[in-house]
Motif scaffolding. Structure first.
Motif, PDB file in Angstrom:
ATOM      1  N   LYS A   5       0.824  -1.212   0.000  1.00  0.00           N
ATOM      2  CA  LYS A   5       0.000   0.000   0.000  1.00  0.00           C
ATOM      3  C   LYS A   5       0.860   1.264   0.000  1.00  0.00           C
ATOM      4  O   LYS A   5       0.486   2.268  -0.599  1.00  0.00           O
ATOM      5  CB  LYS A   5      -0.938  -0.013   1.200  1.00  0.00           C
ATOM      6  CG  LYS A   5      -2.028  -1.084   1.118  1.00  0.00           C
ATOM      7  CD  LYS A   5      -2.962  -1.002   2.309  1.00  0.00           C
ATOM      8  CE  LYS A   5      -4.069  -2.050   2.198  1.00  0.00           C
ATOM      9  NZ  LYS A   5      -4.994  -1.998   3.351  1.00  0.00           N
ATOM     10  N   ALA A   8       1.971   1.735  -3.540  1.00  0.00           N
ATOM     11  CA  ALA A   8       0.836   2.174  -4.347  1.00  0.00           C
ATOM     12  C   ALA A   8       0.515   3.642  -4.110  1.00  0.00           C
ATOM     13  O   ALA A   8       0.264   4.402  -5.060  1.00  0.00           O
ATOM     14  CB  ALA A   8      -0.381   1.309  -4.027  1.00  0.00           C
ATOM     15  N   ARG A   9       0.536   4.056  -2.847  1.00  0.00           N
ATOM     16  CA  ARG A   9       0.210   5.445  -2.510  1.00  0.00           C
ATOM     17  C   ARG A   9       1.191   6.408  -3.157  1.00  0.00           C
ATOM     18  O   ARG A   9       0.807   7.417  -3.754  1.00  0.00           O
ATOM     19  CB  ARG A   9       0.217   5.604  -0.985  1.00  0.00           C
ATOM     20  CG  ARG A   9      -0.347   6.949  -0.500  1.00  0.00           C
ATOM     21  CD  ARG A   9      -0.306   7.043   1.021  1.00  0.00           C
ATOM     22  NE  ARG A   9      -1.044   5.953   1.648  1.00  0.00           N
ATOM     23  CZ  ARG A   9      -0.484   4.975   2.346  1.00  0.00           C
ATOM     24  NH1 ARG A   9       0.837   4.936   2.496  1.00  0.00           N
ATOM     25  NH2 ARG A   9      -1.212   4.030   2.875  1.00  0.00           N
ATOM     26  N   VAL A  13      -1.153   4.711  -7.706  1.00  0.00           N
ATOM     27  CA  VAL A  13      -1.925   3.630  -8.331  1.00  0.00           C
ATOM     28  C   VAL A  13      -2.563   2.799  -7.220  1.00  0.00           C
ATOM     29  O   VAL A  13      -2.316   3.017  -6.039  1.00  0.00           O
ATOM     30  CB  VAL A  13      -1.032   2.731  -9.216  1.00  0.00           C
ATOM     31  CG1 VAL A  13      -0.447   3.528 -10.373  1.00  0.00           C
ATOM     32  CG2 VAL A  13       0.081   2.087  -8.392  1.00  0.00           C
ATOM     33  N   SER A  14      -3.352   1.831  -7.590  1.00  0.00           N
ATOM     34  CA  SER A  14      -3.979   0.944  -6.611  1.00  0.00           C
ATOM     35  C   SER A  14      -3.012  -0.162  -6.201  1.00  0.00           C
ATOM     36  O   SER A  14      -2.083  -0.500  -6.955  1.00  0.00           O
ATOM     37  CB  SER A  14      -5.242   0.322  -7.194  1.00  0.00           C
ATOM     38  OG  SER A  14      -4.901  -0.573  -8.234  1.00  0.00           O
ATOM     39  N   SER A  16      -3.582  -3.264  -6.184  1.00  0.00           N
ATOM     40  CA  SER A  16      -3.659  -4.377  -7.127  1.00  0.00           C
ATOM     41  C   SER A  16      -2.796  -4.118  -8.369  1.00  0.00           C
ATOM     42  O   SER A  16      -2.211  -5.047  -8.936  1.00  0.00           O
ATOM     43  CB  SER A  16      -5.114  -4.617  -7.556  1.00  0.00           C
ATOM     44  OG  SER A  16      -5.643  -3.471  -8.198  1.00  0.00           O
ATOM     45  N   THR A  17      -2.653  -2.846  -8.773  1.00  0.00           N
ATOM     46  CA  THR A  17      -1.796  -2.520  -9.913  1.00  0.00           C
ATOM     47  C   THR A  17      -0.340  -2.813  -9.583  1.00  0.00           C
ATOM     48  O   THR A  17       0.418  -3.319 -10.425  1.00  0.00           O
ATOM     49  CB  THR A  17      -1.959  -1.041 -10.311  1.00  0.00           C
ATOM     50  OG1 THR A  17      -3.318  -0.805 -10.666  1.00  0.00           O
ATOM     51  CG2 THR A  17      -1.069  -0.686 -11.491  1.00  0.00           C
ATOM     52  N   VAL A  55      -4.352  -8.726  -1.522  1.00  0.00           N
ATOM     53  CA  VAL A  55      -4.795  -7.621  -2.377  1.00  0.00           C
ATOM     54  C   VAL A  55      -5.546  -8.154  -3.597  1.00  0.00           C
ATOM     55  O   VAL A  55      -6.616  -7.680  -3.956  1.00  0.00           O
ATOM     56  CB  VAL A  55      -3.597  -6.766  -2.828  1.00  0.00           C
ATOM     57  CG1 VAL A  55      -4.043  -5.699  -3.817  1.00  0.00           C
ATOM     58  CG2 VAL A  55      -2.930  -6.143  -1.614  1.00  0.00           C
TER      59      VAL A  55
END
Length: 334
Positions: A5, A8-9, A13-14, A16-17, A55
């Protein structure tokens, strides 16, 4: 501790990406992928399989269910798992062998399969004539491929033509002049045994061999089972000059029983096995057998399951061809 996470942050992006960028299972633009990798390096992030599965809701594990396991069955399972694991690895999946623990009832074993969501899909071996357990798995909407012919209608399975498998063995013996051929089949509750028994009946009729119900016995796919079945055949009054066993382990057990009775192979009795396990070539005499291409069976099952997991509709069912391997355990009847 840096998590998926966090990456991603910072990458915008998410989670999952990020997961898909590392697994390579979904197409992501080169620009986004490079940004994710750069930020991961900056944060000293290393992907964790367990965290990634949380995720994506995927474990990237595939289970192969084997209801029984012995040294004899193990030779078959080893080749099978080799084919499965090779194909799964290409797609980033791992193979988990799911065996039934000693003392565990069969019904309990199948009811608890994947109750902990440890795998994304299942390859089921050893389908039986009842198939109530297969129906249970299908009711749970689990991605599933069967190795063998299921009794209930289910298209996603990979198998040999097991009628043809026995016909190949009988045709070879008939060409060598044998007319009274015994048959040691597998457990009667398995569909593969149904099909191979049908092959024995069809072959004896088509090839003009003598038909005698007393020349058919059942074993359990182990060398010990083949020994016991042959000992039973030898106790009877019916004569035979050759035998087909439903796998190599039982064929080897049958040869040991023949030797114990003072009979020579192939001089007095010819023997044909099925599978082409590694030991068949090393045994004395080297075993004539029908190669069912076990590795190819595993590869086909893995590719079919991967297609189902990807949302595709694979060609099904699939039949893997077999071929006769002639070695030293058969000879022309003098």
């Amino acid at each position: 501790m840096v998590t998926i996470k966090d990456v991603a942050r910072k990458a915008g992006v998410s989670p999952s990406t990020v997961s898909h960028a590392f697994s390579g299972k979904r197409k992501i633009s080169a620009e986004v992928k490079e940004r994710i990798f750069r930020i991961a390096r900056e944060l000293n992030y290393e992907p964790n399989a367990a965290a990634t599965s949380l995720v994506t809701k995927k474990t990237e594990n595939i289970g192969m269910c084997v209801s029984s396991f012995s040294s004899s069955v193990g030779a078959f399972v080893q080749k099978l798992s080799e084919g499965i694991a090779t194909e799964l690895a290409k797609a980033g999946y791992r193979l988990l062998l799911m065996t039934r623990p000693a003392g565990t009832a069969e019904e309990e074993y199948y009811e608890n399969i994947n109750s902990d969501k440890a795998v994304d899909g299942i390859i089921l071996t050893d389908p039986n004539v009842q198939d109530k357990y297969l129906a249970n798995l299908l009711d749970r909407k689990m991605p599933l491929v069967v190795l063998g012919r299921p009794k209930i209608p289910y298209r996603y399975h990979v198998d040999n033509d097991n009628v043809e498998v026995v016909l190949l063995a009988l045709s070879h013996l008939a060409q060598l002049g044998h007319r009274r051929v015994a048959f040691i089949n597998g457990p009667p509750e398995m569909t593969v045994s149904e099909d191979r028994l049908a092959g024995y009946h069809r072959g004896t009729q088509r090839l003009g061999l003598e038909i005698d119900g007393g020349l058919m016995k059942h074993g359990d796919f182990t060398s010990e089972g083949g020994y016991a079945a042959m000992a039973e055949l030898l106790q009877g009054e019916r004569q035979f000059t050759a035998v087909v066993a439903a796998n190599d382990a039982m064929a080897i057990g049958a040869i040991k029983a023949l030797r114990a009775a003072g009979l020579r192979v192939p001089e007095e009795v010819s023997v044909v096995g099925i599978n082409n396990d590694s030991i068949s070539e090393l045994f004395d005499p080297p075993l004539t057998t029908v190669d069912i291409q076990t590795v190819a069976l595993g590869q086909g099952a893995a590719r079919m399951l991967l297609a189902l997991l990807a949302g595709d509709t694979p060609e099904a069912p699939q039949v893997v061809p077999s071929k006769l391997i002639v070695r030293g355990s058969t000879r022309r009847l003098s």
